[in-house]
Design an enzyme around this catalytic site. Structure first.
Site, PDB file in Angstrom:
ATOM      1  N   GLU A 387       0.851  -1.203   0.000  1.00  0.00           N
ATOM      2  CA  GLU A 387       0.000   0.000   0.000  1.00  0.00           C
ATOM      3  C   GLU A 387       0.877   1.239   0.000  1.00  0.00           C
ATOM      4  OE1 GLU A 387      -3.180   0.458   2.840  1.00  0.00           O
ATOM      5  OE2 GLU A 387      -3.588  -1.688   2.883  1.00  0.00           O
ATOM      6  N   ASN A 388       0.492   2.209  -0.812  1.00  0.00           N
ATOM      7  CA  ASN A 388       1.138   3.516  -0.863  1.00  0.00           C
ATOM      8  C   ASN A 388       0.312   4.346  -1.831  1.00  0.00           C
ATOM      9  OD1 ASN A 388       3.640   5.039  -2.748  1.00  0.00           O
ATOM     10  ND2 ASN A 388       3.348   5.577  -0.612  1.00  0.00           N
TER      11      ASN A 388
END
Length: 488
Positions: A387-388
């Site tokens: 996730e980012n």
């Protein structure tokens, strides 16, 4: 040792995107699915109430009120209707060139009561259809077993993860999936951001404050933490038995906290922040509780029920890869009156050297490189950034376009730092930006905080056509994947 002058991402690098069942599927009670903690997440117009709802203790009465509430808005019950749009959405992911797609499976869609002996075939068939659709386009499924939606039936029955009985229920659930999807899913993750259970006991742990068997909610949270650690090790063992070619990863939310000053007390605060942040990953990647754990537990006046069998299962079943989410960095130590900034699950001291997103999250690409190097040294395992991304108010123009240069800039700078980490020798195997298609926000239960490369026509009240439109970032990311990160 001779080093190549020209640098590129590894040929087998897994570019893709990440989502969660509770934030995009909808179809809450369709085809036999049971209620989950995510289904009680209410939309609040006042932003100040949104974070409070995510971390505030829940009670049986509050949950039951939410389930019969006819006036409130519960966006995660309808998501973006991926349940009925998955073929079209996956086709768009394939057009972008995805090598992998991170999804989660709703436990209650497979076992409506959390511990049913016989699985819900309709739920299994739905996920098999999704996985087969991904494989049709040569997209590797990256599957999370538990992502912020715990079966409410087990909350009522045994207060979720506070109970050791939940370990067996989770292992039963995972075993069903491993057998069904053997040979189809190579990459699994046990729990999403599992270190968050200490802060969001209800959301990820299914804990109800009035049902706790301990003196404090914090003690219940730490029992839940330990039981999830044991469960993660047990399902890792089970996966390796059922499908030896598959890999199990462990995942945490990573917040890189810098010392506020060079004052020794602030440097120590930064070190202790790391210890607390890495605690669960230390256990699952190294196979035992770290030496600092006992002092941490003493300071918080908590304890875990570590048995001889737990010690053995943790030691013998470490994770195959480490995974994490990264959105921002923070500050440790400093003065009490220092300015604070928002985060996904906490407040942090403001860093004057960093810009902020519209939601007040500090943007720090270099922090990602620092984190990657720390984790590489600490665990000596492959690393997956799962996730980012940048949440922003996107505007759909009259000709159905979204010009999100700000998102492109954010992702470009972070991908550059992944490249630098690879040059540093870090074994990064993949990158899946969060919310690759617009979905319901985890903390705010809102649609207006958009992360995707694909715009979904729906507002915070659930109004809209649900039509999908490509943003400028769609073609940009498509080119990044096509050139394997050489051209950003």
């Amino acid at each position: 040792m001779k080093m190549a002058k020209k640098y590129v991402f590894p040929e087998n690098f897994l570019w893709g995107g990440a989502t969660a069942a509770n934030q995009l599927e909808g179809a809450t009670l369709a085809d036999g699915k049971g209620w989950t903690t995510a289904d009680t997440a209410k939309y609040e117009a006042d932003p100040k109430l949104r974070m409070q709802q995510m971390i505030a203790p829940m009670t049986t009465a509050k949950v039951k009120d939410a389930l019969v509430d006819k006036n409130g808005l519960y966006p995660k019950r309808y998501g973006i209707d991926f349940y009925h749009h998955y073929k079209d959405d996956i086709k768009l992911f394939a057009e972008m060139g995805f090598k992998t797609f991170r999804l989660s499976i709703s436990w209650a869609r497979i076992l409506p009561n959390g511990d049913d002996q016989t699985p819900n075939e309709a739920g299994l068939q739905f996920y098999e259809n999704v996985i087969d659709e991904l494989l049709k386009y040569n997209i590797e499924p990256l599957v999370t077993l538990s992502h912020y939606e715990f079966p409410l039936a087990l909350s009522f029955k045994q207060n979720g993860w506070e109970s050791r009985k939940t370990i067996a229920a989770f292992e039963h659930y995972a075993t069903i999936l491993f057998k069904r999807f053997k040979g189809k899913v190579k990459y699994w993750i046990s729990f999403n951001e599992m270190n968050i259970v200490m802060m969001t006991g209800y959301l990820s742990g299914g804990l109800l404050d009035d049902k706790k068997q301990t003196k404090t909610s914090l003690q219940a949270n730490y029992l839940a933490m330990h039981h999830q650690l044991v469960a993660a090790a047990r399902v890792t063992k089970k996966l390796h038995e059922i499908d030896p070619q598959a890999q199990m990863g462990s995942m945490i939310l990573r917040l890189e906290n810098y010392p506020a000053t060079s004052k020794p007390a602030d440097v120590l605060a930064s070190l202790q922040s790391d210890q607390e942040n890495f605690l669960m990953m230390d256990v699952l990647a190294r196979g035992s509780y770290p030496s600092y754990a006992q002092r941490l537990f003493d300071q918080k006046n908590v304890a875990v029920d570590l048995t001889t069998e737990d010690i053995k299962i943790l030691r013998e079943n470490t994770c195959d890869f480490v995974a994490f989410s990264y959105y921002m960095s923070g500050i440790a130590g400093g003065q009490e009156d220092d300015d604070e900034v928002a985060g996904n699950s906490s407040l942090s001291k403001a860093n004057p050297y960093l810009e902020k997103s519209e939601w007040g999250w500090q943007i720090d690409p270099v922090g990602l490189r620092i984190t990657l190097n720390k984790m590489a040294e600490r665990y000596q395992k492959p690393i997956f950034i799962v996730e980012n991304g940048l949440g922003a108010h996107d505007k759909l123009t009259s000709d159905n376009e979204v010009h999100d240069s700000y998102r492109i800039s954010y992702l470009k700078r972070h991908i550059e730092q992944i490249g630098e980490a690879l040059k540093d020798g870090v074994d990064v195997i993949g990158y899946t930006p969060w919310g690759c298609i617009d979905l319901i926000s985890a903390s705010g239960n809102e649609m207006s905080k958009r992360y995707g490369f694909i715009y979904v026509d729906q507002d915070d009240q659930g109004h809209g056509s649900l039509k999908r439109y490509k943003k400028d970032s769609f073609s940009w990311y498509q080119h990044v994947i096509e050139t394997n990160g050489r051209e950003l």
